[in-house]
Write an enzyme that holds these catalytic residues in place. Structure first.
Site, PDB file in Angstrom:
ATOM      1  N   ARG A 112      63.208  58.932  37.721  1.00 19.29           N
ATOM      2  CA  ARG A 112      64.583  58.678  38.145  1.00 19.29           C
ATOM      3  C   ARG A 112      64.899  57.212  37.855  1.00 19.29           C
ATOM      4  NH1 ARG A 112      64.328  63.351  38.298  1.00 19.29           N
ATOM      5  NH2 ARG A 112      64.731  64.814  39.991  1.00 19.29           N
ATOM      6  N   TYR A 130      77.590  70.279  43.957  1.00 19.26           N
ATOM      7  CA  TYR A 130      77.799  68.843  44.251  1.00 19.26           C
ATOM      8  C   TYR A 130      78.162  68.083  42.969  1.00 19.26           C
ATOM      9  CZ  TYR A 130      76.421  63.976  45.171  1.00 19.26           C
ATOM     10  OH  TYR A 130      76.381  62.603  45.252  1.00 19.26           O
ATOM     11  N   ALA A 161      81.737  61.497  51.424  1.00 22.11           N
ATOM     12  CA  ALA A 161      81.468  62.672  50.591  1.00 22.11           C
ATOM     13  C   ALA A 161      80.554  63.624  51.334  1.00 22.11           C
ATOM     14  CB  ALA A 161      80.788  62.262  49.283  1.00 22.11           C
TER      15      ALA A 161
HETATM   16  N1  LIG Z   1      72.475  57.760  47.788  1.00 18.09           N
HETATM   17  C1  LIG Z   1      72.474  57.968  46.480  1.00 18.09           C
HETATM   18  O1  LIG Z   1      71.423  57.854  45.812  1.00 18.09           O
HETATM   19  C2  LIG Z   1      73.758  58.332  45.765  1.00 18.09           C
HETATM   20  C3  LIG Z   1      73.687  58.601  44.399  1.00 18.09           C
HETATM   21  C4  LIG Z   1      74.860  58.940  43.719  1.00 18.09           C
HETATM   22  C5  LIG Z   1      76.073  58.986  44.390  1.00 18.09           C
HETATM   23  N2  LIG Z   1      76.110  58.741  45.738  1.00 18.09           N
HETATM   24  C6  LIG Z   1      77.425  58.801  46.403  1.00 18.09           C
HETATM   25  O2  LIG Z   1      77.632  57.592  47.120  1.00 18.09           O
HETATM   26  C7  LIG Z   1      78.383  57.862  48.312  1.00 18.09           C
HETATM   27  C8  LIG Z   1      77.637  57.353  49.531  1.00 18.09           C
HETATM   28  O3  LIG Z   1      76.357  58.007  49.566  1.00 18.09           O
HETATM   29  P1  LIG Z   1      75.330  57.773  50.748  1.00 18.09           P
HETATM   30  O4  LIG Z   1      73.980  57.959  50.185  1.00 18.09           O
HETATM   31  O5  LIG Z   1      75.668  56.515  51.497  1.00 18.09           O
HETATM   32  O6  LIG Z   1      75.658  59.057  51.636  1.00 18.09           O
HETATM   33  P2  LIG Z   1      75.831  59.226  53.209  1.00 18.09           P
HETATM   34  O7  LIG Z   1      75.796  60.693  53.475  1.00 18.09           O
HETATM   35  O8  LIG Z   1      74.892  58.319  53.936  1.00 18.09           O
HETATM   36  O9  LIG Z   1      77.324  58.680  53.445  1.00 18.09           O
HETATM   37  C9  LIG Z   1      78.467  59.489  53.320  1.00 18.09           C
HETATM   38  C10 LIG Z   1      79.366  59.182  54.495  1.00 18.09           C
HETATM   39  O10 LIG Z   1      80.567  59.949  54.362  1.00 18.09           O
HETATM   40  C11 LIG Z   1      80.899  60.479  55.647  1.00 18.09           C
HETATM   41  N3  LIG Z   1      81.683  61.712  55.427  1.00 18.09           N
HETATM   42  C12 LIG Z   1      81.237  62.905  54.942  1.00 18.09           C
HETATM   43  N4  LIG Z   1      82.254  63.788  54.899  1.00 18.09           N
HETATM   44  C13 LIG Z   1      83.358  63.146  55.357  1.00 18.09           C
HETATM   45  C14 LIG Z   1      84.703  63.531  55.575  1.00 18.09           C
HETATM   46  N5  LIG Z   1      85.130  64.782  55.303  1.00 18.09           N
HETATM   47  N6  LIG Z   1      85.580  62.616  56.065  1.00 18.09           N
HETATM   48  C15 LIG Z   1      85.168  61.363  56.363  1.00 18.09           C
HETATM   49  N7  LIG Z   1      83.892  60.933  56.198  1.00 18.09           N
HETATM   50  C16 LIG Z   1      83.014  61.813  55.705  1.00 18.09           C
HETATM   51  C17 LIG Z   1      79.567  60.744  56.313  1.00 18.09           C
HETATM   52  O11 LIG Z   1      79.650  60.830  57.730  1.00 18.09           O
HETATM   53  C18 LIG Z   1      78.747  59.542  55.846  1.00 18.09           C
HETATM   54  O12 LIG Z   1      78.884  58.442  56.733  1.00 18.09           O
HETATM   55  C19 LIG Z   1      78.628  59.373  48.328  1.00 18.09           C
HETATM   56  O13 LIG Z   1      79.900  59.597  47.755  1.00 18.09           O
HETATM   57  C20 LIG Z   1      77.534  59.918  47.435  1.00 18.09           C
HETATM   58  O14 LIG Z   1      77.905  61.144  46.859  1.00 18.09           O
HETATM   59  C21 LIG Z   1      74.978  58.421  46.426  1.00 18.09           C
END
Ligand SMILES: NC(=O)c1ccc[n+]([C@@H]2O[C@H](COP(=O)([O-])OP(=O)(O)OC[C@H]3O[C@@H](n4cnc5c(N)ncnc54)[C@H](O)[C@@H]3O)[C@@H](O)[C@H]2O)c1
Length: 309
Positions: free
Chosen positions: A210, A143, A77
């Site tokens: 949070r 987002y 994402a």
């Molecule tokens: N971290 C949090 O607290 C949290 C909370 C709610 C939701 N999320 C969701 O959980 C998921 C993982 O979050 P995270 O914290 O590990 O984020 P992160 O940014 O560490 O991981 C996202 C990964 O997706 C890859 N990516 C981005 N765009 C891409 C594309 N177009 N094609 C292929 N790969 C792509 C990035 O390189 C990265 O490795 C995400 O979908 C995020 O929205 C995270």
């Protein structure tokens, strides 16, 4: 025969932990990641990393058809609220179109998809606490809007294809491998301040709350949701304020640094806490790691990472 799984975003913070859990369960794992915010070094050597943008539908479809996974965990994402405001077009392309591409590609082998949405950025400030999944979202950022739109595709594709796809709305996830350099991820940011003996800024004078959930608990929830259709809050149901996060981490670090207090930044929520009864009832899942233990585990792991880097 070994079961195969695909993890999109598997080089990211949460995705890399999902990869480790699947490998431990005996899966052959393929990671799809464009490394835009991820890091290849996070991906376990036993997994195969394919550098690919999920917006590239033909390449994604060809890969899924070749791997024939039994399950897909879709975490890739555009995950930054700030970037979504600066470039809502790209945010939409990755989070909405990219998710549609994953759902379409999954159709070739009827692989169930688990999609990671957000509990924090979706419900807005007016929602009752703890917030249940039935609350109509009122996102404050592009987002939040793109995640909500993608959820609609996941649910519609689940209904029309008969493949059980699930939506997991995550609380504020923290744990080892979280980057201290993003705009969010307060636990990693504070840990880095403690490690380098710098005072952090506590926005909202430390009072915003949070629902912080440990990454290991999130991974077990995502695995439980695979093959189920539905929308689930994945969090603890416990509200913790930022000042408590700072003081618990300070205890874990054995340091006392006076933080700087600052006003809340525009667009930031004052409170967020998720009702997790549905996940408990339908997935048999609940968060196991209390925040004080999770923060201590995280600080210890992050210090090792800071020392290596
Ligand atoms: N971290 C949090 O607290 C949290 C909370 C709610 C939701 N999320 C969701 O959980 C998921 C993982 O979050 P995270 O914290 O590990 O984020 P992160 O940014 O560490 O991981 C996202 C990964 O997706 C890859 N990516 C981005 N765009 C891409 C594309 N177009 N094609 C292929 N790969 C792509 C990035 O390189 C990265 O490795 C995400 O979908 C995020 O929205 C995270």
């Amino acid at each position: 025969m070994t079961s195969r799984a695909i993890v999109t975003g598997g080089a990211g913070f949460i995705g890399s932990h999902v990869v480790d859990a699947l490998l431990a369960d005996g899966y052959a794992v393929t990671v799809v990641d464009d490394l835009s915010s991820g890091d290849a070094a996070r991906v376990a050597g036993a997994a195969k990393l394919v550098e690919l943008d999920i917006v590239d539908a033909p390449a994604l479809e060809a890969l899924v058809a070749e791997v024939q996974p039994r399950a897909i965990f879709h975490l890739a994402a555009q995950s930054s609220v700030v970037v979504s405001v600066e470039n809502p077009g790209r945010d939409c392309e990755v989070n909405v179109r990219g998710t549609l591409n994953v759902l379409e590609a999954a159709g070739c082998c009827k692989a169930p998809v688990v999609f990671t949405s957000t509990g924090g950025a979706l419900y807005g400030d007016e929602a009752p606490m703890p917030t249940g999944e039935e609350r109509i979202p009122a996102p404050l950022s592009p987002y939040g809007a793109s995640k909500w739109a993608a959820e609609a595709y996941v649910n519609t594709w689940s209904l029309s294809s008969g493949i059980p796809h699930a939506v997991c709305r995550l609380g504020n996830v923290y744990g080892p491998r979280q980057s201290p350099h993003g705009e969010a991820g307060v636990v990693a940011i504070f840990s880095n301040h403690l490690y380098t003996d710098r005072a952090p800024k506590l926005f909202g004078h430390g009072t915003p709350t949070r629902d912080y959930v440990y990454v290991g608990d999130v991974v077990s929830a995502l695995l439980s949701a695979s093959g189920r259709s539905g929308t689930y809050n994945i969090a603890t149901g416990v509200e913790t304020d930022v000042a408590t996060v700072w003081s618990d981490l300070s205890k874990a670090a054995g340091k006392q640094i006076e933080p700087e207090l600052a006003d809340l930044r525009p667009g930031e929520l004052t409170h967020s806490c998720l009702d997790t009864a549905r996940a408990q009832r339908e997935l048999g899942w609940r968060a196991e790691v209390p925040i004080s233990r999770g923060l201590a585990l995280t600080y210890e792991a992050l210090v090792e990472e800071f020392e290596r880097s």
